[in-house]
Write a protein that holds these residues in place. Structure first.
Motif, PDB file in Angstrom:
ATOM      1  N   ASP A 175       1.937   6.353  -6.861  1.00 23.90           N
ATOM      2  CA  ASP A 175       1.206   7.880  -7.294  1.00 23.90           C
ATOM      3  C   ASP A 175       2.150   8.696  -7.298  1.00 23.90           C
ATOM      4  OD1 ASP A 175      -0.534   6.025  -7.813  1.00 23.90           O
ATOM      5  OD2 ASP A 175      -1.909   5.933  -5.464  1.00 23.90           O
ATOM      6  N   LYS A 176       2.499   9.473  -6.308  1.00 21.26           N
ATOM      7  CA  LYS A 176       3.340  10.550  -6.342  1.00 21.26           C
ATOM      8  C   LYS A 176       3.936  10.785  -6.836  1.00 21.26           C
ATOM      9  CE  LYS A 176       2.275  11.204  -1.202  1.00 21.26           C
ATOM     10  NZ  LYS A 176       2.705  10.986   0.206  1.00 21.26           N
ATOM     11  N   ASN A 218       0.974  -1.376   0.170  1.00 23.64           N
ATOM     12  CA  ASN A 218      -0.562   0.100   0.949  1.00 23.64           C
ATOM     13  C   ASN A 218       0.469   1.438   0.589  1.00 23.64           C
ATOM     14  OD1 ASN A 218      -2.479  -1.910   0.066  1.00 23.64           O
ATOM     15  ND2 ASN A 218      -2.214  -1.672   2.818  1.00 23.64           N
ATOM     16  N   LYS A 234       0.840   4.042  -3.143  1.00 24.66           N
ATOM     17  CA  LYS A 234       0.449   5.150  -2.693  1.00 24.66           C
ATOM     18  C   LYS A 234       1.827   6.074  -3.239  1.00 24.66           C
ATOM     19  CE  LYS A 234      -2.212   4.641   1.084  1.00 24.66           C
ATOM     20  NZ  LYS A 234      -3.242   5.544   2.282  1.00 24.66           N
ATOM     21  N   SER A 289       7.146  12.403  -2.630  1.00 23.82           N
ATOM     22  CA  SER A 289       7.483  10.714  -2.253  1.00 23.82           C
ATOM     23  C   SER A 289       9.149  10.116  -1.971  1.00 23.82           C
ATOM     24  CB  SER A 289       7.204   9.988  -3.710  1.00 23.82           C
ATOM     25  OG  SER A 289       7.404   8.586  -3.257  1.00 23.82           O
TER      26      SER A 289
END
Length: 585
Positions: free
Chosen positions: A498-499, A491, A495, A528
């Motif tokens: 995505d950044k 996870n 995430k 990130s």
């Protein structure tokens, strides 16, 4: 607590190591060396002195974790938070602390303090550029794996061992109480039997003694008849004394010595010394009984001495009853290691009409002799002879010589005493130590776990079964934590990805000269920690005074191999002054 008291406690804790077995010492040494080697990994490439210092620190913490579990736990937690290589040391320390910190509140406070230090120092390191919240999540998961799980497992194991030990002792106490109750029940039953024997047999034997005494002085009897009546009277008197002795043993485990205070006491003579009188009383015009003694006389224990007398008495009774008129030979042989008592009778003379009369027998005499001999460490053999007669032979061990205390001297000088089959002190009259008074020799084992606790062990579970259950629980726990860690990592990576990545359409829609605010609204928010995977060696030069943000493309360019497209946006004075698309590894 003053300094001296604390120092004495420290010395006491450190001195407990001399009680370890050789196996424990070797195991602790190997574990300390392994932990020291692992602890020095963090300083590889930073100098030998730092590696040696880390190794020594890990070894010292490993050796002191048993003596000072609380202090070592907190200190190791702080070091492990700063140095990841001390995680294995923390596992060993938390295992020892979980079992040795007994108070729940104190254990909770110490583990909580350790977590605060561990997590606080770990967050300050900011590994992989993670955010504080992300670092805290991974740190908490690592602390649960390396500290909480080993500590709780060790604590459960120690509590279960203490519980099983307490239940074992309680069960042993119940068994001892049951033995005492059974012993008292046997004693009451023996007292009842003794009272019945005294009231019934004693009365009958007294009547026989009185009437035979009166008959012996009858002037109408011949000399031969008077001699037979005299034998009957002496036998009845002897039977009364033996009954009194048996009643005393049944009553409280000791012979009745009341006759010793009588005006004309009858000699006890219920041992080897009384065999001669027993043989003399058995002689008659129809029976020839011969007594032979060989070897030097040696003392026996009271029980063995009594058993020798009973063997001769029972064998003579059987010979006179089953082989009337046959010659009987009684022999006492003092061998180097034991006394051999042998009673043998020849074949029944034809003139006596043997075999045509009926003999009443209880069938328990020889069996009782074998049991009596076994209880004093000897044996009894019975069987027919080659001449057609019957033979009874008993082998009885010697006791301690006169003037010695008994068992200790016998064990100290085995050559002088000879070899015995069992310890002569194990007397059937309860002469050995540890016998319950008044139980007539019923020996209760007060040491160790009785064999009758097998059902308790089965109910509580075998050690191997408990080990399997504990290992299974540990494996399941680690699997659950592992799955949780994988889920969290996946996870987190999604995430963070995505950044880091944008669509090519976003890059194409942005124009040079757009405001920085408008451009950043269309770009991913936040930085990130995966941005470090972009190879900056191939990036174009950054414009002077500009701030740039680099992102990876969600689509790959064809025929580029291991390279991926990257988009860079450079801002200056609140505007987008440059955007570049290039390939990175």
């Amino acid at each position: 607590m003053d300094v001296k008291t604390k120092a004495r406690e420290v010395r006491k804790q450190l001195s407990a190591a001399h009680l370890w077995s050789r196996r424990q010492i070797v195991g602790e040494t190997v574990l300390a060396l392994v932990l020291g080697l692992v602890g020095s990994v963090s300083f590889i490439g930073e100098g030998v002195p730092l590696m040696i210092a880390a190794a020594v620190t890990a070894i010292v913490l490993s050796l002191l974790r048993r003596s000072f579990p609380a202090t070592v736990l907190v200190l190791t937690g702080a070091i492990a938070g700063a140095l990841g290589s001390f995680g294995l040391v923390l596992i060993a320390v938390s295992w020892s602390a979980g079992a040795r910190i007994e108070a729940p509140r104190r254990a909770l406070a110490l583990f909580g303090t350790t977590y605060v230090l561990y997590a606080g120092l770990a967050v300050r390191q900011e590994p992989l550029g993670l955010a504080t919240a992300q670092t805290l999540v991974f740190t908490t998961l690592a602390f649960v794996t390396t500290t909480v799980v080993p500590g709780l497992t060790s604590r459960y194991r120690a509590q279960r061992r203490r519980l099983v030990h307490a239940l074992h002792e309680h069960n042993a106490q119940l068994l001892r109480e049951r033995e005492i109750i059974a012993s008292h029940a046997r004693l009451r039953e023996r007292q009842r039997i003794a009272q019945d024997m005294h009231d019934s047999l004693g009365h009958q034997l007294a009547l026989i003694a009185v009437h035979t005494g009166a008959l012996e002085v009858d002037r109408d009897l011949t000399d031969g008849q008077r001699e037979v009546v005299g034998v009957l009277r002496e036998a009845s008197v002897a039977a009364m004394h033996e009954l009194r002795e048996a009643v005393g043993i049944l009553h409280d485990g000791t012979p009745d010595r009341a006759r010793e205070h009588e005006a004309d006491p009858e000699p006890a003579a219920r041992g080897v010394a009384g065999i001669a009188d027993l043989v003399a009383a058995s002689r008659s015009p129809r029976s020839v009984v011969e007594l032979r003694l060989t070897g030097d006389a040696r003392p026996l224990t009271p029980a063995a001495d009594h058993a020798a007398y009973r063997i001769v008495q029972e064998a003579l009774t059987n010979a006179l009853k089953h082989a009337p008129g046959a010659s009987i030979a009684v022999e006492l042989r003092y061998e180097p290691d034991s006394l051999v008592v042998e009673v043998a009778n020849g074949p029944i003379p034809v003139t006596t009409g043997g075999g045509r009369h009926t003999v009443v027998s209880g069938g328990q005499g020889l069996t009782g002799l074998q049991e009596r001999a076994r209880l004093v460490g000897g044996m009894v053999h019975t069987g027919s002879t080659a001449e057609g007669g019957f033979r009874v032979a008993g082998v009885l061990p010697y006791g301690p010589p006169a003037g010695t205390p008994g068992g200790d001297q016998r064990r100290a000088d085995p050559e002088r005493q000879g070899t015995t089959f069992v310890d002569g002190a194990d007397d059937f009259r309860g002469q050995s130590e540890g016998v319950v008074p008044g139980d007539g020799g019923a020996d209760i084992d007060w040491s160790g776990a009785p064999d009758r606790q097998k059902e308790f062990d089965i109910a509580m579970g075998r050690k191997r079964k408990g080990l399997v259950i504990g290992c299974s629980a540990a494996v399941v726990t680690f699997l659950v934590l592992g799955v949780l860690a994988v889920v969290l990592v996946v996870n987190l990576v999604e995430k963070e990805s995505d950044k880091l990545m944008i669509e090519p359409s976003v890059y194409n829609s942005v124009k040079v000269g757009d405001t920085e605010t408008a451009v950043r609204d269309r770009l991913p928010h936040g930085k990130s920690f995966l941005a470090g995977v972009i190879d900056d060696d191939q990036r174009p030069a950054v414009p002077r005074g500009a701030t740039c943000a680099t992102y990876l493309s969600t689509e790959e360019w064809p025929n580029e191999g291991d390279k991926m497209p990257a988009y860079r946006f450079c801002f200056k004075d609140g505007k987008l002054i440059e955007k570049k698309a290039y390939l990175v590894k």
